[in-house]
Design a protein around this motif. Structure first.
Motif, PDB file in Angstrom:
ATOM      1  N   ASP A   1       0.699  -0.950   0.028  1.00 54.94           N
ATOM      2  CA  ASP A   1       0.075   0.167   0.178  1.00 54.94           C
ATOM      3  C   ASP A   1       0.917   1.183   0.023  1.00 54.94           C
ATOM      4  N   THR A   2       1.764   0.971   0.809  1.00 57.01           N
ATOM      5  CA  THR A   2       2.888   2.364   0.866  1.00 57.01           C
ATOM      6  C   THR A   2       3.542   2.452  -0.311  1.00 57.01           C
ATOM      7  N   GLU A   3       3.976   1.367  -1.005  1.00 63.79           N
ATOM      8  CA  GLU A   3       4.711   1.525  -2.316  1.00 63.79           C
ATOM      9  C   GLU A   3       3.906   2.163  -3.478  1.00 63.79           C
ATOM     10  N   VAL A   4       2.675   1.734  -3.596  1.00 64.17           N
ATOM     11  CA  VAL A   4       1.776   2.250  -4.482  1.00 64.17           C
ATOM     12  C   VAL A   4       1.462   3.512  -4.080  1.00 64.17           C
ATOM     13  N   GLY A   5       1.148   4.073  -3.035  1.00 66.85           N
ATOM     14  CA  GLY A   5       0.920   5.351  -2.675  1.00 66.85           C
ATOM     15  C   GLY A   5       1.697   6.351  -2.918  1.00 66.85           C
ATOM     16  N   ALA A   6       2.840   5.716  -2.808  1.00 66.93           N
ATOM     17  CA  ALA A   6       4.290   6.949  -2.724  1.00 66.93           C
ATOM     18  C   ALA A   6       4.635   6.975  -4.129  1.00 66.93           C
ATOM     19  N   MET A   7       4.484   6.202  -4.971  1.00 72.22           N
ATOM     20  CA  MET A   7       4.751   6.272  -6.239  1.00 72.22           C
ATOM     21  C   MET A   7       3.672   7.196  -6.881  1.00 72.22           C
ATOM     22  N   ALA A   8       2.458   7.089  -6.521  1.00 67.65           N
ATOM     23  CA  ALA A   8       1.418   7.985  -7.080  1.00 67.65           C
ATOM     24  C   ALA A   8       1.745   9.397  -6.561  1.00 67.65           C
ATOM     25  N   LEU A   9       2.325   9.660  -5.669  1.00 65.49           N
ATOM     26  CA  LEU A   9       2.745  11.035  -4.934  1.00 65.49           C
ATOM     27  C   LEU A   9       3.790  11.720  -5.309  1.00 65.49           C
ATOM     28  N   ALA A  10       4.847  10.687  -5.671  1.00 72.17           N
ATOM     29  CA  ALA A  10       6.152  11.392  -5.846  1.00 72.17           C
ATOM     30  C   ALA A  10       6.356  12.008  -7.062  1.00 72.17           C
ATOM     31  N   PRO A  11       7.089  13.303  -7.274  1.00 75.24           N
ATOM     32  CA  PRO A  11       7.127  14.153  -8.494  1.00 75.24           C
ATOM     33  C   PRO A  11       8.220  13.636  -9.310  1.00 75.24           C
TER      34      PRO A  11
ATOM     35  N   PRO B   1       5.537  18.291  -1.298  1.00 77.65           N
ATOM     36  CA  PRO B   1       4.790  18.038  -0.035  1.00 77.65           C
ATOM     37  C   PRO B   1       4.996  16.539   0.567  1.00 77.65           C
ATOM     38  N   PRO B   2       5.290  16.408   1.851  1.00 75.06           N
ATOM     39  CA  PRO B   2       5.360  15.078   2.248  1.00 75.06           C
ATOM     40  C   PRO B   2       4.138  14.398   2.355  1.00 75.06           C
ATOM     41  N   PRO B   3       4.368  13.149   2.339  1.00 73.31           N
ATOM     42  CA  PRO B   3       2.906  12.254   2.405  1.00 73.31           C
ATOM     43  C   PRO B   3       2.290  12.122   3.604  1.00 73.31           C
ATOM     44  N   PRO B   4       1.234  11.846   4.198  1.00 75.64           N
ATOM     45  CA  PRO B   4       0.669  11.956   5.483  1.00 75.64           C
ATOM     46  C   PRO B   4       1.170  10.940   6.473  1.00 75.64           C
ATOM     47  N   TRP B   5       2.062   9.954   5.964  1.00 66.66           N
ATOM     48  CA  TRP B   5       2.276   8.975   6.848  1.00 66.66           C
ATOM     49  C   TRP B   5       3.919   8.895   7.190  1.00 66.66           C
TER      50      TRP B   5
END
Length: 250
Positions: A33-43, A95-99
């Motif tokens: 979940d973290t991997e998929v979420g981080a890749m979606a947010l990372a610029p 902007p950093p993710p919320p976790w």
């Protein structure tokens, strides 16, 4: 027919490659979940998610090759290192993710973990007491307050891919989250200290990068890794790897 290549495998997870597809098998759904979420947010460039059927995540292979490997002399040019620095800075400025991520452990929690691990390394005879004590002292420089940034959390040199001196992507985001940006810089240059200046050429020196903190993270990360690597079938005593990094501080 494409062959199945085992990229990495241990008790926690495994990664296989079949042609141009990487299959990551992880029993801990939270990591995926973290991997998929981080890749979606990372610029920054990341692998394309092809499909996900827990516990398997399928990712497209990136063009190019890793910036290098721990324990091997890197072949990437200074320009490629500078390009990597620029991409990492773009990540850290987002902007950093919320976790919280792996690089987001508090100084107090890290100090406690470090103290316990150093005692274990000595009592079990894994490393000489003098070597552990010297690196424990150096590692304390990393235990200071830091401003949270968007961190990768496991930015090993093998996780940054380049082609023609340009970054084509960064892989393995399961440890990403809010954390200390200098942890990422230290992880990327672990065992390749002479390329820190090349990395900072692209990253910039206006971000308050303290070399003592980087050195502290080199020692801290290596001390915490030795026992885990040994217990999971890896060799931290191989030339150029974690134990040699610790010895270089003596």
């Amino acid at each position: 027919m494409d062959e199945v290549e085992v990229v990495v495998a241990h008790a926690e997870r495994a990664t296989l490659r079949v042609g141009g597809v990487f299959l990551k098998v992880d029993a801990d759904r939270a990591r995926t979940d973290t991997e998929v979420g981080a890749m979606a947010l990372a610029p920054v460039p990341t692998p394309q998610v092809l499909w996900r059927r827990p516990p398997v995540l399928a990712l497209a292979a990136l063009p190019g090759a890793p910036l290098g490997r721990l324990g091997r002399a890197p072949t990437a040019s200074p320009a490629a290192w500078a390009a990597a620095g620029a991409v990492v800075r773009e990540l850290h400025d987002a902007p950093p993710p919320p976790w919280p991520g792996r690089a987001g452990r508090s100084p107090a929690a890290l100090a406690s973990e470090l103290d316990a691990e150093c005692e274990t390394l000595v009592t079990r005879g894994l490393l000489p007491a003098g070597l552990v004590a010297r690196n424990h002292e150096i590692a304390r420089a990393a235990l200071r307050p830091w401003a949270p940034a968007f961190t990768h959390g496991d930015l090993q040199i093998a996780h940054v891919f380049t082609d023609d001196d340009q970054v084509t992507g960064i892989i393995d985001w399961s440890e990403a989250g809010r954390g200390d940006p200098l942890y990422d810089l230290a992880t990327l240059t672990l065992g390749h200290e002479r390329h820190l200046d090349d990395l900072l050429t692209g990253y910039g020196t206006d971000a308050g990068v303290d070399p003592d903190v980087i050195r502290g993270w080199w020692s801290l990360r290596s001390l915490l890794a030795v026992r885990w690597l040994t217990e999971h079938g890896f060799d931290p005593f191989a030339p150029g790897c974690e134990v040699d990094i610790l010895r270089s501080r003596m």
